[in-house]
Design an enzyme around this catalytic site. Structure first.
Site, PDB file in Angstrom:
ATOM      1  N   THR A  18     -17.569  27.311  28.304  1.00  0.00           N
ATOM      2  CA  THR A  18     -16.828  26.107  28.690  1.00  0.00           C
ATOM      3  C   THR A  18     -17.188  24.927  27.800  1.00  0.00           C
ATOM      4  O   THR A  18     -16.339  24.087  27.492  1.00  0.00           O
ATOM      5  CB  THR A  18     -17.141  25.772  30.170  1.00  0.00           C
ATOM      6  OG1 THR A  18     -16.632  26.829  30.965  1.00  0.00           O
ATOM      7  CG2 THR A  18     -16.508  24.472  30.603  1.00  0.00           C
ATOM      8  N   SER A  64     -18.700  33.663  28.155  1.00  0.00           N
ATOM      9  CA  SER A  64     -19.909  34.480  28.319  1.00  0.00           C
ATOM     10  C   SER A  64     -19.641  35.766  29.106  1.00  0.00           C
ATOM     11  O   SER A  64     -20.449  36.681  29.092  1.00  0.00           O
ATOM     12  CB  SER A  64     -21.039  33.676  28.960  1.00  0.00           C
ATOM     13  OG  SER A  64     -20.784  33.388  30.302  1.00  0.00           O
ATOM     14  N   ASP A  98     -21.452  31.276  32.874  1.00  0.00           N
ATOM     15  CA  ASP A  98     -21.296  32.386  33.831  1.00  0.00           C
ATOM     16  C   ASP A  98     -22.378  33.454  33.690  1.00  0.00           C
ATOM     17  O   ASP A  98     -22.810  34.037  34.691  1.00  0.00           O
ATOM     18  CB  ASP A  98     -19.913  33.027  33.683  1.00  0.00           C
ATOM     19  CG  ASP A  98     -18.824  32.168  34.307  1.00  0.00           C
ATOM     20  OD1 ASP A  98     -19.152  31.195  35.013  1.00  0.00           O
ATOM     21  OD2 ASP A  98     -17.633  32.460  34.077  1.00  0.00           O
TER      22      ASP A  98
END
Ligand code: SIN
Length: 330
Positions: A18, A64, A98
């Site tokens: 992100t 990820s 994540d």
């Protein structure tokens, strides 16, 4: 502290997430895509140029959830090489949140060096109102250049906190304070440009696994236990060739009847089984029946951490007793 010292020589490794993403609207906080390279991300951080000589490297640029064993090994090897370079004082890695905790724990188990390694991510894309990435990245660079951060192990800088990789887990799906660190895992913080390390990890890393010689890692599945569970997922893991199974068990790692039968069947195929817990806090303690059942307790490790350690342990040829000790001491 940030004033009056020789410029730090830092390497900033970009891997995606992100923090490297943008969306169509400033109010859009989900459904975005990785668009930014690491150079552009650094350029978007006002004042970063004053923090030292920062060299950017794009290792890869993905969410990820797309991290594979090959990618984690590649990243770990690159960090290891950079830390051995006398012209590098510290390394910062941008990473999707994540699975950040999985990479961080893998690095914790495989990399030993006094120089700081700091992982950082963001919960909001760079295009968002109040994007958290630029300040998180600025703070991570501050941590990496600070001599106080040496000898602290692998660190994570998120939302003004300095967290130990051994203890972190993502604890919220969307908020900027998504990362929590159990007990001793919050080592300090960053406040108005000042790095404060308030405590250092007391436990030496006892389960260190060498990166050298690791070609890949064996498959280990995590199976989530629940009321009325079935045995079929254990059979599927056996048929898929898993070398290990971690059960995200109930409470203090207790297992449903199906999970007990599934693990017994897996053990007959030589598959190493570990009981962890789906409960986010607390230890999974050893039980008298573990030896009979051939199942190991994960102790202080959550399921994904236990999986990472078990893969490394199996890859390096540890036997069941040695794996038991590695889980206990990690
Ligand atoms: C990812 O993990 O790559 C996406 C989510 C995030 O970075 O927050």
């Amino acid at each position: 502290m940030t004033m009056g010292r020789a410029p730090a020589r830092l390497v900033l490794l970009g891997t995606g997430g992100t923090i490297a993403s943008t969306a169509g609207r400033a109010s859009q906080l989900t459904d975005y895509a990785v668009t930014e390279g690491i150079e552009a991300m650094l350029a978007a951080v006002p004042g970063a140029e004053a923090l030292g000589a920062i060299r950017c490297e794009q290792v890869f640029n993905v969410d990820s959830r797309r991290f594979s064993t090959a990618r984690v090994l590649r990243l770990a090897r690159r960090i290891d090489t950079l830390l051995r370079d006398p012209a590098v004082d510290g390394v910062v890695v941008t990473h999707g949140t994540d699975t950040l905790e999985e990479t961080a724990f893998f690095l914790h188990l495989t990399i030993r060096h006094p120089k700081p390694v700091v992982l950082v991510g963001a919960m909001r894309p760079g295009s968002a109102l109040s994007a958290d990435g630029p300040l998180n990245l600025y703070n991570a660079l501050l941590v990496a250049r600070d001599p106080l951060s040496r000898d602290c192990g692998i660190l994570v800088a998120m939302n003004d906190s300095i967290l130990a990789a051994r203890h972190i887990a993502k604890g919220h799906t969307t908020r900027v304070d998504a990362f929590r660190a159990e007990g001793p895992g919050t080592l300090g913080g960053i406040s108005d440009g000042t790095v404060r390390i308030l405590q250092r990890p007391a436990l030496p890393a006892t389960a260190a696994f060498p990166l050298k010689g690791l070609r890949g890692l064996p498959a280990v599945d995590i199976l989530y236990d629940h009321q009325d569970a079935g045995e079929h997922l254990y059979q599927a893991a056996i048929e898929a060739g898993a070398a290990g199974i971690v059960v995200a068990g109930l409470g203090n790692g207790s297992l449903s009847p199906a999970a007990i039968r599934g693990c017994a069947r897996a053990r007959r195929h030589g598959i190493q089984c570990v009981r962890a817990s789906r409960v986010p806090h607390g230890e999974v303690t050893a039980k008298a029946t573990d030896a009979r059942d051939g199942i190991l307790a994960s102790h202080g490790l959550n399921p994904q951490q236990a999986r990472t350690l078990l893969r490394l342990a199996l890859a390096t040829g540890l036997d069941t007793d040695a794996i038991r000790m590695a889980l206990k001491d990690a």
